[in-house]
Design a protein around this motif. Structure first.
Motif, PDB file in Angstrom:
ATOM      1  N   ALA A   9       0.848  -1.186   0.000  1.00 48.22           N
ATOM      2  CA  ALA A   9       0.000   0.000   0.000  1.00 48.22           C
ATOM      3  C   ALA A   9       0.889   1.244   0.000  1.00 48.22           C
ATOM      4  N   CYS A  10       0.664   2.153  -0.953  1.00 47.52           N
ATOM      5  CA  CYS A  10       1.530   3.314  -1.158  1.00 47.52           C
ATOM      6  C   CYS A  10       0.789   4.598  -0.815  1.00 47.52           C
ATOM      7  N   LEU A  11       1.349   5.373   0.110  1.00 46.37           N
ATOM      8  CA  LEU A  11       0.752   6.617   0.590  1.00 46.37           C
ATOM      9  C   LEU A  11       1.428   7.815  -0.066  1.00 46.37           C
ATOM     10  N   PRO A  12       0.644   8.757  -0.621  1.00 46.42           N
ATOM     11  CA  PRO A  12       1.233   9.859  -1.392  1.00 46.42           C
ATOM     12  C   PRO A  12       1.863  10.943  -0.531  1.00 46.42           C
ATOM     13  N   PHE A  20       0.082   8.948  -8.950  1.00 42.37           N
ATOM     14  CA  PHE A  20       1.544   8.805  -8.955  1.00 42.37           C
ATOM     15  C   PHE A  20       1.935   7.330  -8.871  1.00 42.37           C
ATOM     16  N   PHE A  21       1.273   6.586  -8.004  1.00 42.86           N
ATOM     17  CA  PHE A  21       1.628   5.181  -7.786  1.00 42.86           C
ATOM     18  C   PHE A  21       0.968   4.246  -8.793  1.00 42.86           C
ATOM     19  N   ARG A  22      -0.046   4.721  -9.498  1.00 41.34           N
ATOM     20  CA  ARG A  22      -0.605   3.899 -10.582  1.00 41.34           C
ATOM     21  C   ARG A  22       0.432   3.683 -11.678  1.00 41.34           C
ATOM     22  N   GLU A  23       1.358   4.625 -11.816  1.00 40.13           N
ATOM     23  CA  GLU A  23       2.466   4.426 -12.757  1.00 40.13           C
ATOM     24  C   GLU A  23       3.375   3.299 -12.282  1.00 40.13           C
ATOM     25  N   LEU A  27       4.836  -1.042 -13.872  1.00 39.91           N
ATOM     26  CA  LEU A  27       6.164  -1.666 -13.913  1.00 39.91           C
ATOM     27  C   LEU A  27       6.077  -3.171 -13.667  1.00 39.91           C
ATOM     28  N   ASP A  28       4.989  -3.616 -13.046  1.00 42.12           N
ATOM     29  CA  ASP A  28       4.684  -5.041 -12.911  1.00 42.12           C
ATOM     30  C   ASP A  28       5.841  -5.846 -12.310  1.00 42.12           C
ATOM     31  N   ILE A  29       6.250  -5.445 -11.109  1.00 38.94           N
ATOM     32  CA  ILE A  29       7.243  -6.209 -10.352  1.00 38.94           C
ATOM     33  C   ILE A  29       6.543  -7.421  -9.748  1.00 38.94           C
ATOM     34  N   SER A  30       6.942  -8.610 -10.140  1.00 34.73           N
ATOM     35  CA  SER A  30       6.151  -9.809  -9.851  1.00 34.73           C
ATOM     36  C   SER A  30       6.000 -10.095  -8.358  1.00 34.73           C
ATOM     37  N   PHE A  35      -0.694  -1.176  -4.378  1.00 33.14           N
ATOM     38  CA  PHE A  35      -2.038  -0.681  -4.067  1.00 33.14           C
ATOM     39  C   PHE A  35      -1.937   0.821  -3.804  1.00 33.14           C
ATOM     40  N   PRO A  36      -2.242   1.664  -4.815  1.00 30.27           N
ATOM     41  CA  PRO A  36      -2.169   3.110  -4.612  1.00 30.27           C
ATOM     42  C   PRO A  36      -3.310   3.574  -3.705  1.00 30.27           C
ATOM     43  N   VAL A  37      -2.973   4.239  -2.624  1.00 28.31           N
ATOM     44  CA  VAL A  37      -3.989   4.724  -1.685  1.00 28.31           C
ATOM     45  C   VAL A  37      -4.376   6.149  -2.083  1.00 28.31           C
ATOM     46  N   GLN A  38      -5.680   6.357  -2.267  1.00 26.58           N
ATOM     47  CA  GLN A  38      -6.149   7.683  -2.657  1.00 26.58           C
ATOM     48  C   GLN A  38      -6.589   8.479  -1.441  1.00 26.58           C
ATOM     49  N   LEU A  39      -6.180   9.735  -1.388  1.00 23.50           N
ATOM     50  CA  LEU A  39      -6.643  10.661  -0.366  1.00 23.50           C
ATOM     51  C   LEU A  39      -7.757  11.527  -0.954  1.00 23.50           C
TER      52      LEU A  39
END
Length: 235
Positions: A9-12, A20-23, A27-30, A35-39
């Motif tokens: 889970a990635c916090l902006p 930002f984290f949807r990019e 990259l598809d690191i296996s 999981f981009p967290v939206q504020l």
């Protein structure tokens, strides 16, 4: 979800959003499920009032992350600057509620018990934006477009207020392993400040530098993800 994957889970950072984290997802690191967290107040949540208090954010975001991961899934958290303190407080809540938290990655941030001394909250618009640019170590492209500035300002002001007023909720150490990340040329957060995170866990602590300044993660997304994919939490 592949059982070998770690749910990340990635916090902006301030003024940013899940986009930002949807990019990073592309990259598809296996080894990782990003999981981009939206504020609220940005992107698809533009009409929602932004948070101005970390505790309020944690109350909504921790259950959202747990639900996104699903029962029995190993969870890791990543946050940069403002995102680092959000990730830290969410980690506290996930530990308290018994979720399978496996790693906390904090980036571009002093330890959570060391608040800012210089403030931008309450300044007039131009001074506020100049202060944010100085704190963030980069100039947001929207600052050059008056219409975009008008859209961005309420969110940025709320994020900065949330960050500047933040005080850690507890001095009790976490048990989760923590890795502190920092750009090797970061002029805003020193190596010593990044190392302060070692005091907030009883678990293992690691410190990693990557090429670049405070916003190193803008230019090094794959290197950041591969570092996390190669950590013991994924091994």
């Amino acid at each position: 979800m592949d059982t070998e994957q770690l749910f990340l889970a990635c916090l902006p950072f301030a003024g940013s959003g899940a986009g930002f984290f949807r990019e990073w997802k592309k990259l598809d690191i296996s080894e990782l499920t990003v999981f981009p967290v939206q504020l609220p107040g940005r992107e698809e949540r533009f009409l929602d009032d932004p948070y101005t208090d970390v505790a309020e954010a944690v109350a909504e975001l921790a259950p959202q992350i747990a639900s996104g991961a699903g029962e029995g899934t190993d969870i890791a958290l990543f946050g940069h600057s403002l995102g680092a303190v959000l990730a830290y407080e969410i980690a506290r809540e996930l530990e308290r509620t018994g979720h399978r938290l496996r790693h906390l990655y904090v980036s571009g941030s002093p330890g959570p018990h060391n608040g800012r001394t210089e403030r931008a909250t309450g300044l007039p618009d131009e001074e506020f934006l100049a202060g944010v640019q100085r704190f963030a170590g980069y100039r947001h492209a929207a600052f050059d477009d008056p219409e975009l500035v008008e859209v961005l300002l309420p969110v940025l002001r709320a994020d900065v207020e949330m960050h500047e007023n933040y005080r850690a909720s507890s001095t009790e150490p976490l048990s989760v392993p923590i890795t502190a990340l920092r750009g090797e040329d970061d002029e805003l957060v020193s190596r010593e400040q990044a190392g302060q995170w070692s005091a907030v866990t009883r678990g293992p602590f690691a410190y990693q530098e990557l090429p670049g300044g405070h916003m190193y993660l803008v230019d090094q997304p794959e290197q950041v993800l591969r570092l996390m994919a190669g950590s013991p939490a994924c091994g």
